[in-house]
Scaffold this motif. Sequence first.
Motif, mmCIF file in Angstrom:
data_model
loop_
_atom_site.group_PDB
_atom_site.id
_atom_site.type_symbol
_atom_site.label_atom_id
_atom_site.label_comp_id
_atom_site.label_asym_id
_atom_site.label_seq_id
_atom_site.Cartn_x
_atom_site.Cartn_y
_atom_site.Cartn_z
ATOM 1 N N VAL A 196 7.627 11.240 -1.211
ATOM 2 C CA VAL A 196 8.273 10.463 -0.131
ATOM 3 C C VAL A 196 7.767 10.957 1.217
ATOM 4 C CG1 VAL A 196 10.483 10.025 1.011
ATOM 5 C CG2 VAL A 196 10.333 9.922 -1.474
ATOM 6 N N LEU A 197 7.690 12.292 1.370
ATOM 7 C CA LEU A 197 7.244 12.836 2.660
ATOM 8 C C LEU A 197 5.844 12.331 2.998
ATOM 9 C CD1 LEU A 197 9.708 14.772 2.718
ATOM 10 C CD2 LEU A 197 8.126 16.602 3.251
ATOM 11 N N LEU A 198 4.933 12.391 1.999
ATOM 12 C CA LEU A 198 3.548 11.973 2.268
ATOM 13 C C LEU A 198 3.492 10.469 2.560
ATOM 14 C CD1 LEU A 198 1.770 14.118 -0.463
ATOM 15 C CD2 LEU A 198 1.652 14.419 2.028
ATOM 16 N N SER A 199 4.262 9.678 1.803
ATOM 17 C CA SER A 199 4.220 8.227 2.040
ATOM 18 C C SER A 199 4.762 7.910 3.429
ATOM 19 C CB SER A 199 5.055 7.518 0.973
ATOM 20 O OG SER A 199 4.716 8.010 -0.301
ATOM 21 N N HIS A 209 0.842 -1.212 0.000
ATOM 22 C CA HIS A 209 0.000 0.000 0.000
ATOM 23 C C HIS A 209 0.867 1.249 0.000
ATOM 24 C CE1 HIS A 209 -3.260 -2.620 2.098
ATOM 25 N NE2 HIS A 209 -3.115 -2.870 0.813
ATOM 26 N N HIS A 210 1.898 1.254 0.877
ATOM 27 C CA HIS A 210 2.754 2.456 0.936
ATOM 28 C C HIS A 210 3.416 2.697 -0.419
ATOM 29 C CE1 HIS A 210 1.817 2.319 5.035
ATOM 30 N NE2 HIS A 210 2.742 1.466 5.422
ATOM 31 N N LEU A 211 3.893 1.604 -1.018
ATOM 32 C CA LEU A 211 4.576 1.757 -2.305
ATOM 33 C C LEU A 211 3.597 2.271 -3.361
ATOM 34 C CD1 LEU A 211 7.106 1.367 -3.955
ATOM 35 C CD2 LEU A 211 6.389 -0.985 -4.420
ATOM 36 N N MET A 212 2.398 1.689 -3.362
ATOM 37 C CA MET A 212 1.415 2.099 -4.376
ATOM 38 C C MET A 212 1.088 3.577 -4.213
ATOM 39 S SD MET A 212 0.725 0.192 -6.671
ATOM 40 C CE MET A 212 2.350 -0.516 -6.691
ATOM 41 N N PHE A 213 0.949 4.020 -2.982
ATOM 42 C CA PHE A 213 0.614 5.440 -2.767
ATOM 43 C C PHE A 213 1.689 6.319 -3.382
ATOM 44 C CE2 PHE A 213 -1.184 9.073 -0.776
ATOM 45 C CZ PHE A 213 -0.107 9.884 -0.457
ATOM 46 N N PHE A 214 2.944 5.958 -3.111
ATOM 47 C CA PHE A 214 4.061 6.759 -3.624
ATOM 48 C C PHE A 214 4.041 6.770 -5.148
ATOM 49 C CE2 PHE A 214 7.922 8.854 -3.876
ATOM 50 C CZ PHE A 214 8.900 8.112 -4.513
ATOM 51 N N THR A 264 15.964 9.759 3.574
ATOM 52 C CA THR A 264 14.859 8.979 4.160
ATOM 53 C C THR A 264 15.134 8.540 5.596
ATOM 54 O OG1 THR A 264 15.780 7.191 2.837
ATOM 55 C CG2 THR A 264 13.713 8.137 2.079
ATOM 56 N N PRO A 265 16.372 8.220 6.000
ATOM 57 C CA PRO A 265 16.544 7.898 7.427
ATOM 58 C C PRO A 265 16.187 9.074 8.331
ATOM 59 C CG PRO A 265 18.444 7.168 6.173
ATOM 60 C CD PRO A 265 17.608 7.976 5.237
ATOM 61 N N VAL A 266 16.500 10.303 7.848
ATOM 62 C CA VAL A 266 16.175 11.475 8.682
ATOM 63 C C VAL A 266 14.654 11.580 8.806
ATOM 64 C CG1 VAL A 266 16.493 13.962 8.920
ATOM 65 C CG2 VAL A 266 18.218 12.604 7.745
ATOM 66 N N LEU A 267 13.963 11.335 7.669
ATOM 67 C CA LEU A 267 12.493 11.390 7.715
ATOM 68 C C LEU A 267 11.955 10.338 8.693
ATOM 69 C CD1 LEU A 267 11.680 11.772 3.894
ATOM 70 C CD2 LEU A 267 12.106 13.551 5.596
ATOM 71 N N ALA A 268 12.571 9.150 8.660
ATOM 72 C CA ALA A 268 12.084 8.084 9.551
ATOM 73 C C ALA A 268 12.315 8.468 11.012
ATOM 74 C CB ALA A 268 12.810 6.775 9.231
ATOM 75 N N MET A 269 13.508 8.967 11.320
ATOM 76 C CA MET A 269 13.834 9.280 12.719
ATOM 77 C C MET A 269 12.957 10.420 13.257
ATOM 78 S SD MET A 269 16.089 7.585 14.376
ATOM 79 C CE MET A 269 17.316 6.286 14.128
ATOM 80 N N ILE A 270 12.853 11.505 12.490
ATOM 81 C CA ILE A 270 12.042 12.639 12.971
ATOM 82 C C ILE A 270 10.578 12.225 13.020
ATOM 83 C CG2 ILE A 270 11.279 14.976 12.414
ATOM 84 C CD1 ILE A 270 14.007 15.549 11.301
ATOM 85 N N GLY A 271 10.163 11.443 12.013
ATOM 86 C CA GLY A 271 8.777 10.963 12.023
ATOM 87 C C GLY A 271 8.501 10.113 13.248
ATOM 88 N N GLY A 282 11.368 3.371 3.796
ATOM 89 C CA GLY A 282 12.333 4.306 3.210
ATOM 90 C C GLY A 282 13.141 3.655 2.108
ATOM 91 N N ALA A 283 13.626 2.452 2.393
ATOM 92 C CA ALA A 283 14.504 1.794 1.418
ATOM 93 C C ALA A 283 13.753 1.575 0.109
ATOM 94 C CB ALA A 283 14.983 0.471 2.005
ATOM 95 N N ILE A 284 12.455 1.278 0.211
ATOM 96 C CA ILE A 284 11.666 1.031 -1.011
ATOM 97 C C ILE A 284 11.593 2.315 -1.826
ATOM 98 C CG2 ILE A 284 9.356 0.453 -1.845
ATOM 99 C CD1 ILE A 284 9.026 -1.299 0.651
ATOM 100 N N PHE A 285 11.440 3.449 -1.140
ATOM 101 C CA PHE A 285 11.362 4.711 -1.894
ATOM 102 C C PHE A 285 12.698 5.005 -2.562
ATOM 103 C CE2 PHE A 285 7.433 4.783 -0.193
ATOM 104 C CZ PHE A 285 7.310 5.157 1.137
ATOM 105 N N VAL A 286 13.786 4.616 -1.905
ATOM 106 C CA VAL A 286 15.108 4.875 -2.488
ATOM 107 C C VAL A 286 15.241 4.106 -3.804
ATOM 108 C CG1 VAL A 286 17.583 4.514 -2.169
ATOM 109 C CG2 VAL A 286 16.191 5.287 -0.254
#
Lengths: 203, 250, 54, 223
Positions: free
Chosen positions: D60-63, D25-30, D139-146, D107-111
Amino acid sequence: MTSRLEIDALVCGHAERALFAPLTATLAAGDIVRVAGDNGAGKTTLLRTLAGLLTPLSGTFRWSTDGRASRAGLGFIDHDNALSPVLTPVENLSAVLRLHRNTSGVDEFQIVHTLAALGLKRVAHKPCRALSAGQKRRTALARLWLASCRVWLLDEPAAALDQASRERLARQMQIMADDGAAILYSTHQALNVTDTQVIELSR
Amino acid sequence: MTGTGFKRWFHRFGSLPYFYDVSARWAVWLAVPAVVLIGYALVAGLFVVPPDYQQGDVFRIIYIHVPSAWLSLFGYTAMAVAGVVALVWRLKIAEIFIVAAAPVGASFTFLALVTGAIWGEPTWGTYWVWDARLTSELILLFLYLGVIALHQAIESPRTAARACALLSIVGVINVPIIHYSVVWWTTLHQGSTVSLTGGSKMDADMLWPLLAGALGFTFLFGWLTLWGMRVQLLWRERRSRWVMKRITHG
Amino acid sequence: MAEPVSFWAMGGYASYVWSAYGIAAVVIVANIAVPFVRHRALLRRIRREEFIDD
Amino acid sequence: MTSVFSAVLQRDLTVALRQRGTLVHHLMFFVLVVALFPLGTNTDGTVLVAVAPALIWMGVLLSVLLSLNDLFKADHEYGMLTQYLIADEPLAIIVAAKVLAYWLTSGAIFVITGPVLVLMLGVPVAALPVMIAALALGTPVLAMIGAIGSALTLSLPRAGLLLSLLIFPLYVPVLIFGAGAMRAAIVGLPVAGALYVLGALCLLAVTLAPWVIAAALRVGLDT
């Protein structure tokens, strides 16, 4: 390694409202202390506060192991059984056991053996969502046999258990207490364990 | 102050009834300098100071814009410092300060944005320019709104205040990073735009009202936050005896 | 002293300068009013012992 | 210490792989966000190329925002988070393992998929390596802050919108330098500066954030 808990005029509650009068008690190695009080008296809040999850409104409590102030080796089994529905009982238990420093060496064979002793042999490898409430409770309680914690906080361990399982639970609690563990528990159904002390939570 | 003296003062200061009584008197010591300083800044800024040779009289907006921009940063930093105090020493007063300061800081950040936009129109011809300072100010406003929204969303007041404390600390670490990245972005984006205060060096008689204004706004911030704290304090301690005692006969 | 006549005109930028100062006044007054109103309302509710039982 | 890290990591990856649906689902959204955007613009490529970096990063941010709530929510419901909080091992280590597991499954999938999608927007292939590097560092920064935002809003039933208000302002540096690096790569400008800053942000987030997340969890659960 013996653990001790000293509670001094502790008052717990939510949003500045005290649930019970200041409580003073001690829990030493070999004690089985029952927390009594009707629903909403604050039994769960007290246990969660002693586990370090909630800050008390006033008063203090101190954990010590061999004289040193530390909360190592604390086991806490509460209402929700820390079982992910996607994982099997074996996977769930090994994940939780790895959190305790002194029991990370438990291997899968011991887990399956304990689950079998609790009558869970058939479901040991099925995802936990397929288990009944009683089976989930017994899986959570399997930690009593597997983790060698020095102090146990049990929030209504006998909930959803049938008579045979309650007997087995009571016997295990007695064995652990005689072996030097300290147990603080709350329960609605009577458990035939010799309580060394009963804490009555009243306003 | 000897060790015990400080400890006693710290606990008495931390005790809420003491703060509630004393803060009424402190408020005066904040309100008077605020009125005096802001009064001087406005009078001087609007009447005494000659118009700017480049921008004419529109530059007088600076006497509102810069003090509120300064206050938006000062407020958020103060909240972060109170956040550290609230989390490390578990001082309820610090928690209450954060919750009271957030709306005041947010409204002055908004004021800085609006006055910046109004000032930008005649200077650059459009209300909004992606100028480094204005953009950072906009993001700072979002940080404030985040703290306010988080406080309103969480049920128990204690948890809400401590969550806001943590968010303020994380936010204040990011403010310089955000500002640096926005400056990098704007210089990359369209070259360095003329900054709001213009390249001209501020000569003395223009500068004094500005400093007075900034200081006056800071006192105003203190005064507003103090009142906000009294309200928060009453709300959080509404069931305790000391509130009843002070209210019924007060 | 800038002559009083053109004081309001602000050198042709009157609308900008006075709207900025106007909004500033509104923001400051709002920030003063809100805590006062809430404070009095809270005092009234506490005096009426609305919170004893909740 | 490391045994707990690998235990928690392994557990979370098992849980994620057994619920492959959510990953898809996350991948499809992106993919949808990036693929449908061009339909809204006229067909000449120059517009798309110019806006591609911003679109990829906003996607990426929205996903990330959408996939954040299953970071702690599930463990919170089943009581596993309670066990983490009272465990003997430092909570920051456990949290770091959880965020790594979360990053590997989102994150890795978006990369990987990001650069492929960006080809659809007419971005020259030469710019792909920089795109991968920027996404990998960002993406790691997005994951950590998220995760900090997710921990702070743990006790709230529906925290989605509030979460975006809390963490998007903190995502601004990553967005600026991530998209900046991509834009520079597309037009052939030097990208080293932006990537170095992204690397610094990544290092800062990975080392500091776990302690903040642990504190946020303790505050969030202390109701």
